[in-house]
Motif scaffolding. Structure first.
Motif, PDB file in Angstrom:
ATOM      1  N   UNK A  66       0.779  -1.234   0.000  1.00  0.00           N
ATOM      2  CA  UNK A  66       0.000   0.000   0.000  1.00  0.00           C
ATOM      3  C   UNK A  66       0.804   1.274   0.000  1.00  0.00           C
ATOM      4  N   UNK A  67       2.122   1.181   0.012  1.00  0.00           N
ATOM      5  CA  UNK A  67       2.965   2.380  -0.023  1.00  0.00           C
ATOM      6  C   UNK A  67       2.958   2.955  -1.440  1.00  0.00           C
ATOM      7  N   UNK A  68       2.836   4.274  -1.522  1.00  0.00           N
ATOM      8  CA  UNK A  68       2.798   4.941  -2.826  1.00  0.00           C
ATOM      9  C   UNK A  68       4.029   5.830  -3.011  1.00  0.00           C
ATOM     10  N   UNK A  69       4.545   5.834  -4.221  1.00  0.00           N
ATOM     11  CA  UNK A  69       5.633   6.748  -4.567  1.00  0.00           C
ATOM     12  C   UNK A  69       5.039   7.942  -5.312  1.00  0.00           C
ATOM     13  N   UNK A  70       5.392   9.131  -4.842  1.00  0.00           N
ATOM     14  CA  UNK A  70       4.849  10.356  -5.417  1.00  0.00           C
ATOM     15  C   UNK A  70       6.006  11.194  -5.962  1.00  0.00           C
ATOM     16  N   UNK A  71       5.992  11.410  -7.260  1.00  0.00           N
ATOM     17  CA  UNK A  71       7.007  12.254  -7.898  1.00  0.00           C
ATOM     18  C   UNK A  71       6.565  13.709  -7.795  1.00  0.00           C
ATOM     19  N   UNK A  72       7.441  14.559  -7.256  1.00  0.00           N
ATOM     20  CA  UNK A  72       7.122  15.985  -7.131  1.00  0.00           C
ATOM     21  C   UNK A  72       7.862  16.776  -8.200  1.00  0.00           C
ATOM     22  N   UNK A  85       7.957  14.426   7.672  1.00  0.00           N
ATOM     23  CA  UNK A  85       9.223  13.734   7.457  1.00  0.00           C
ATOM     24  C   UNK A  85       9.813  14.190   6.136  1.00  0.00           C
ATOM     25  N   UNK A  86      11.122  14.244   6.089  1.00  0.00           N
ATOM     26  CA  UNK A  86      11.802  14.668   4.871  1.00  0.00           C
ATOM     27  C   UNK A  86      11.646  13.611   3.783  1.00  0.00           C
ATOM     28  N   UNK A  87      11.458  14.091   2.560  1.00  0.00           N
ATOM     29  CA  UNK A  87      11.347  13.161   1.436  1.00  0.00           C
ATOM     30  C   UNK A  87      12.715  12.698   0.959  1.00  0.00           C
ATOM     31  N   UNK A  88      13.734  13.466   1.238  1.00  0.00           N
ATOM     32  CA  UNK A  88      15.086  13.077   0.857  1.00  0.00           C
ATOM     33  C   UNK A  88      15.406  13.287  -0.604  1.00  0.00           C
ATOM     34  N   UNK A  89      14.470  13.762  -1.384  1.00  0.00           N
ATOM     35  CA  UNK A  89      14.679  13.995  -2.811  1.00  0.00           C
ATOM     36  C   UNK A  89      13.376  14.429  -3.437  1.00  0.00           C
ATOM     37  N   UNK A  90      13.266  14.273  -4.743  1.00  0.00           N
ATOM     38  CA  UNK A  90      12.049  14.707  -5.429  1.00  0.00           C
ATOM     39  C   UNK A  90      10.937  13.673  -5.372  1.00  0.00           C
ATOM     40  N   UNK A  91      11.221  12.452  -4.880  1.00  0.00           N
ATOM     41  CA  UNK A  91      10.211  11.401  -4.751  1.00  0.00           C
ATOM     42  C   UNK A  91       9.882  11.207  -3.279  1.00  0.00           C
ATOM     43  N   UNK A  92       8.603  11.342  -2.940  1.00  0.00           N
ATOM     44  CA  UNK A  92       8.140  11.126  -1.574  1.00  0.00           C
ATOM     45  C   UNK A  92       7.420   9.785  -1.492  1.00  0.00           C
ATOM     46  N   UNK A 149       2.334  17.458   0.801  1.00  0.00           N
ATOM     47  CA  UNK A 149       3.772  17.590   0.547  1.00  0.00           C
ATOM     48  C   UNK A 149       4.102  19.077   0.493  1.00  0.00           C
ATOM     49  N   UNK A 150       5.120  19.482   1.247  1.00  0.00           N
ATOM     50  CA  UNK A 150       5.474  20.902   1.366  1.00  0.00           C
ATOM     51  C   UNK A 150       6.882  21.145   0.849  1.00  0.00           C
ATOM     52  N   UNK A 151       7.025  22.233   0.120  1.00  0.00           N
ATOM     53  CA  UNK A 151       8.319  22.661  -0.428  1.00  0.00           C
ATOM     54  C   UNK A 151       8.696  23.995   0.201  1.00  0.00           C
TER      55      UNK A 151
END
Length: 443
Positions: A154-160, A188-195, A204-206
């Motif tokens: 159920x985990x989703x990858x979200x490209x920002x 929590x930090x996304x660590x990159x452009x994919x959360x 998702x906050x920038x």
């Protein structure tokens, strides 16, 4: 010459003398401050957020006097306008002016000159060129996201994605990207452009920093899986002259707008916002299929996206093949087909059939893009012809190989046609020179 004071009034007389004579000019009264040409100022320019601070210093200045100065500046471009600021300087050791409203990431050139009261201008200072910073008001991150899919747990990858700063800018910016469950202040930090998010709703906050200070920020909503949210209907897309026109039906619930994202490879995305139920996508790659997604925007979130897949901005016709030619004496029926393995084959607007006698004048007849056969008439019997078919889309053309055919003699079909019209024939009688005239009247 005795010491002179800047504010003093003096009388000047010029004399000329020789061994036999001496002469004097008229007397001329002057105030030294009205004729003194001061040295050119020293200039410096500093970028300050959304403005420029221009400072200059007058060498060997006298603080008890006022100085009039002109500051000129212009944006460096092909044919730039020039602005001039007139100012009075009381502190000649540190004069300054603030220039606001400058364009982001643009080179500006400055120069200054000064004068005492009614005295002549000094020379212009050496020109100073400076690159402006990125203005806060000129930059909106326009943060958006693309849910790439879910794993078995159920985990989703979200490209920002967000807007890049213009390439002419040299600002040193840092970015932080965090994700949190909707309504939860901790993140929590996304660590990159994919959360990586769960099936719950997330935000998702920038945050963008310049020199350690918050410069800009944005956030975007990721809806929960299976949530009852607005979704557009009847998404349709078609290509027209190198662009893709997308239309859709608004959902029943009120929305604040729509976000349209599109990609040709699933890795690089473009996106744009619309307040209407249509949008035009331009600057696309030729002969390349795109996937387009339309998502309704809400005041505090988004709805679910609706997709239309493999839409091409442009394309050439397929391969044209003449499949049959049926020639009569004065006409011919030409049939053809169009085939293509290209995913971006263009929509054929029309077909044109070209034909001619060998080394003769070429003729052509056109048909619409749905027709695949054509009858050519008014041909010459027992004559060799060449023919080929050309297809046209809005962006390209394709043609078949040239084919050849020969029209038939005038045969029984032609005679039966003659039988239905009045005519007369002269026939030889045997081997004599007598001629018999036969007159035919149609029944």
């Amino acid at each position: 010459m005795k010491e002179m004071h800047l504010g003093g009034r003096y009388t000047v007389t010029v004399s000329a003398k020789s061994a036999s004579w001496e002469t004097f000019s008229d007397r001329y009264e002057i105030t030294l401050s009205t004729i003194l040409n001061i040295t050119r100022p020293e200039l410096s320019v500093t970028t300050v957020s959304d403005s420029l601070l221009v400072e200059w210093k007058i060498q060997s200045c006298l603080s008890e006097y006022l100085y009039h100065c002109q500051l000129k500046y212009r944006a460096v471009s092909v044919d730039p306008p020039q602005w001039v600021i007139n100012t009075t300087v009381r502190n000649c050791n540190k004069a300054a002016a603030t220039i606001e409203g400058v364009e982001s990431c643009r080179n500006y050139t400055f120069a200054v000159r000064c004068a005492l009261s009614e005295a002549p201008w000094s020379g212009w200072s050496h020109e100073t060129t400076v690159l402006t910073q990125l203005n806060k008001g000129d930059f909106k991150p326009r943060l958006w996201r693309k849910v790439m899919g879910s794993t078995e747990n159920g985990v989703r990858k979200v490209l920002t994605m967000w807007k890049e700063i213009p390439p002419t800018c040299r600002d040193a910016l840092t970015f932080t990207l965090t994700q949190s469950r909707h309504g939860d202040p901790t993140g929590a930090s996304c660590g990159g452009s994919v959360c990586v998010v769960t099936q719950d709703a997330h935000r998702i906050s920038l945050r963008i920093f310049r020199d350690g200070t918050l410069f800009a920020g944005d956030s975007v909503y990721v809806p929960a899986v299976g949530a009852s949210l607005p979704q557009v209907g009847n998404v349709e897309a078609r290509s027209h002259e190198g662009v893709i026109l997308v239309t859709w039906k608004a959902p029943d619930q009120p929305v604040s707008g729509y976000m349209i994202d599109y990609t040709h490879d699933g890795r690089r995305y473009h996106w744009k916002e619309s307040r209407h139920t249509n949008v035009t996508l331009s600057d696309l790659l030729d002969r390349t299929p795109y996937d387009v997604t339309v998502t309704p925007l809400l005041d505090d979130g988004t709805g679910h996206g609706s997709q239309v897949l493999q839409i091409c901005s442009s394309g050439d016709p397929g391969n044209i093949t003449i499949v049959s030619i049926q020639a009569e004496d004065t006409s011919v029926l030409v049939r053809w087909k169009e085939e293509s393995q290209d995913a971006c084959r263009g929509v054929t607007v029309n077909y044109t059939v070209f034909y001619r006698i060998h080394n003769g004048r070429q003729f052509n007849v056109s048909a619409d893009g749905t027709q695949h056969e054509m009858v050519l008439t008014a041909l010459t019997p027992e004559t060799q012809y060449s023919v080929y078919v050309e297809a046209a889309t809005l962006t390209g053309r394709s043609k078949s190989q040239e084919s050849f055919f020969k029209t038939q003699k005038i045969g029984e079909e032609a005679l039966s046609l003659l039988w239905n019209v009045p005519c007369s024939l002269w026939i030889h009688q045997g081997t004599t020179t007598n001629l018999i005239r036969v007159v035919h009247h149609p029944p």
